[in-house]
Enzyme design. Sequence first.
Site, short mmCIF file in Angstrom:
data_model
loop_
_atom_site.label_atom_id
_atom_site.label_comp_id
_atom_site.label_asym_id
_atom_site.label_seq_id
_atom_site.Cartn_x
_atom_site.Cartn_y
_atom_site.Cartn_z
N ARG A 122 5.60 1.60 -11.66
CA ARG A 122 4.67 0.50 -11.35
C ARG A 122 5.04 -0.26 -10.09
O ARG A 122 4.63 -1.40 -9.89
CB ARG A 122 4.55 -0.46 -12.53
CG ARG A 122 4.00 0.21 -13.79
CD ARG A 122 3.75 -0.81 -14.89
NE ARG A 122 3.17 -0.17 -16.06
CZ ARG A 122 3.90 0.36 -17.05
NH1 ARG A 122 5.22 0.31 -16.99
NH2 ARG A 122 3.30 0.93 -18.08
N LYS A 144 -2.66 -1.03 2.15
CA LYS A 144 -3.59 -0.11 1.49
C LYS A 144 -2.92 1.25 1.37
O LYS A 144 -2.40 1.78 2.36
CB LYS A 144 -4.87 0.04 2.31
CG LYS A 144 -6.00 -0.89 1.91
CD LYS A 144 -7.26 -0.45 2.63
CE LYS A 144 -8.43 -1.34 2.27
NZ LYS A 144 -9.67 -0.90 2.94
N GLU A 186 -8.94 3.50 16.73
CA GLU A 186 -8.70 2.30 15.92
C GLU A 186 -8.30 1.12 16.80
O GLU A 186 -8.57 -0.04 16.45
CB GLU A 186 -7.63 2.57 14.86
CG GLU A 186 -8.07 3.51 13.75
CD GLU A 186 -9.02 2.85 12.75
OE1 GLU A 186 -9.25 1.63 12.84
OE2 GLU A 186 -9.52 3.57 11.86
N LYS A 228 -4.81 -6.75 12.87
CA LYS A 228 -4.78 -6.30 11.48
C LYS A 228 -3.88 -7.19 10.64
O LYS A 228 -4.21 -7.50 9.49
CB LYS A 228 -4.32 -4.84 11.40
CG LYS A 228 -4.42 -4.32 9.97
CD LYS A 228 -4.65 -2.85 9.86
CE LYS A 228 -5.04 -2.50 8.42
NZ LYS A 228 -4.97 -1.05 8.16
N GLU A 238 -9.43 -6.94 0.23
CA GLU A 238 -10.77 -6.71 0.77
C GLU A 238 -11.84 -7.45 -0.01
O GLU A 238 -12.91 -6.91 -0.34
CB GLU A 238 -11.09 -5.20 0.80
CG GLU A 238 -12.12 -4.84 1.85
CD GLU A 238 -12.28 -3.34 2.04
OE1 GLU A 238 -13.35 -2.83 1.73
OE2 GLU A 238 -11.31 -2.70 2.49
N ARG A 242 -11.29 -8.93 5.21
CA ARG A 242 -10.75 -7.61 5.50
C ARG A 242 -11.83 -6.55 5.69
O ARG A 242 -11.62 -5.52 6.34
CB ARG A 242 -9.78 -7.18 4.40
CG ARG A 242 -9.07 -5.86 4.71
CD ARG A 242 -7.94 -5.58 3.77
NE ARG A 242 -7.24 -4.36 4.15
CZ ARG A 242 -5.99 -4.07 3.82
NH1 ARG A 242 -5.29 -4.91 3.09
NH2 ARG A 242 -5.43 -2.95 4.20
N ASN A 246 -13.68 -2.25 8.47
CA ASN A 246 -14.43 -1.03 8.20
C ASN A 246 -15.46 -0.71 9.29
O ASN A 246 -16.28 0.20 9.11
CB ASN A 246 -15.16 -1.14 6.85
CG ASN A 246 -14.19 -1.10 5.68
OD1 ASN A 246 -13.17 -0.42 5.73
ND2 ASN A 246 -14.50 -1.85 4.64
N HIS A 249 -16.42 2.85 9.95
CA HIS A 249 -15.78 3.69 8.94
C HIS A 249 -16.72 4.24 7.88
O HIS A 249 -16.40 5.25 7.25
CB HIS A 249 -14.64 2.92 8.26
CG HIS A 249 -13.41 2.85 9.09
ND1 HIS A 249 -13.39 2.29 10.36
CD2 HIS A 249 -12.13 3.26 8.86
CE1 HIS A 249 -12.17 2.37 10.86
NE2 HIS A 249 -11.40 2.95 9.98
N HIS A 253 -16.06 8.04 7.68
CA HIS A 253 -15.48 8.71 6.52
C HIS A 253 -16.39 9.82 6.00
O HIS A 253 -15.91 10.86 5.53
CB HIS A 253 -15.20 7.70 5.41
CG HIS A 253 -13.96 6.90 5.62
ND1 HIS A 253 -13.61 5.84 4.82
CD2 HIS A 253 -12.97 7.01 6.53
CE1 HIS A 253 -12.47 5.32 5.24
NE2 HIS A 253 -12.06 6.02 6.28
N HIS A 265 -9.09 11.69 12.42
CA HIS A 265 -9.71 10.46 11.94
C HIS A 265 -10.37 9.70 13.09
O HIS A 265 -11.52 9.24 12.96
CB HIS A 265 -8.65 9.58 11.28
CG HIS A 265 -9.12 8.23 10.85
ND1 HIS A 265 -9.94 8.04 9.76
CD2 HIS A 265 -8.88 6.99 11.37
CE1 HIS A 265 -10.20 6.74 9.62
NE2 HIS A 265 -9.57 6.09 10.58
#
Length: 361
Positions: A122, A144, A186, A228, A238, A242, A246, A249, A253, A265
């Site tokens: 965990r 993330k 990016e 960032k 998010e 945040r 995106n 994206h 994606h 990417h």
Amino acid sequence: MTDQPTVVSVGGDAPYDVTVGRGVLDRIDAALPSATRKVLVVHPPTLSAKAAELRERLQASSAREVLLAEIPDAESGKRVEVAAFCWQVMGQADFTRTDAVVGFGGGAVTDLAGFVAATWLRGVALVQVPTTVLGMVDAAVGGKTGINTAEGKNLVGAFWPPRAVICDLDLLDTLSANERVAGFAEVVKAGFIWYPEILDLIEADPVAAVDPASPAFRRCIELAIEMKARVVGEDLREAGLREVLNYGHTLGHAIEHAERYQWRHGAAISIGMMYAAELSRLAGRLSDEAVDRHRRILEMLGLPLSYRAGAWPQLLATMQRDKKSRGGMLRFIVLDDIARPTVLQAPDESLLFAAYQEIGQ
């Protein structure tokens, strides 16, 4: 070569520092918890030799046992089977909650390493050492983590901030020009949504902007990381701010999924940003001049601007499954102007298709 590093602090409930500079890899030992006795270094095949050097560095400075987990390169490493391999290595070595994981590679490696750290017992300590432009400005910063499934990218994951991120620019010197440019998509995104200075630097000298030896390159990297850090420090999960990260994206994606993750990417995100700019314009938010600036800057860097016209139905279906959708409604980050991002929720499909026609070929 060592220089004066730049330290960018990420706030929030679990604050940490991002150290940027040359020769800063020697800070990794201090970044690990003092109670750590075992470390798993997750790395791609291309960094096997450097990972072995990193293991020697860590073992020489302490009594720690350092294990290496070589995983497939790029998106093929972001699979549950690969995570299970890492868990097996940790289980057989009796990793405890005081032990740690180091992500040593590009964005896909740091995503996977972060997911492994977040899920073992965990959650154990994580230090990210990104070795690509994309990893430094995007994947390794922000907490993330995730893996891909057959249905889409990053649909399984966890938020797990690292203890530290170490961005040693020496590691970028051996990257190919194509790899650096792809990662720079990016960086460009950071310019469009937050720091226009990045766009100015690229327009002034696009060659210097992507040259790791130039001051312009380092400034662009630092600005993108700072952007960032500020965003994720305010909004880890998010829930609000945040989401602006995106930009480009949602479609990007979907293109990656359509290409079975064989595209870089940054190439997909470049097309995604061009699409988002056209969508912003058709929604009456963004000027023609600002859209033209997208096209000009991305072309300067040699990034792609268009995708197959006939792919739209497949791309739309993938976007509708995207984790950024809420309640079955598509959400796009669009621009009211440069550095003024906002959310466009549930746009009409005719508007989406019209924007795609602007980039389809």
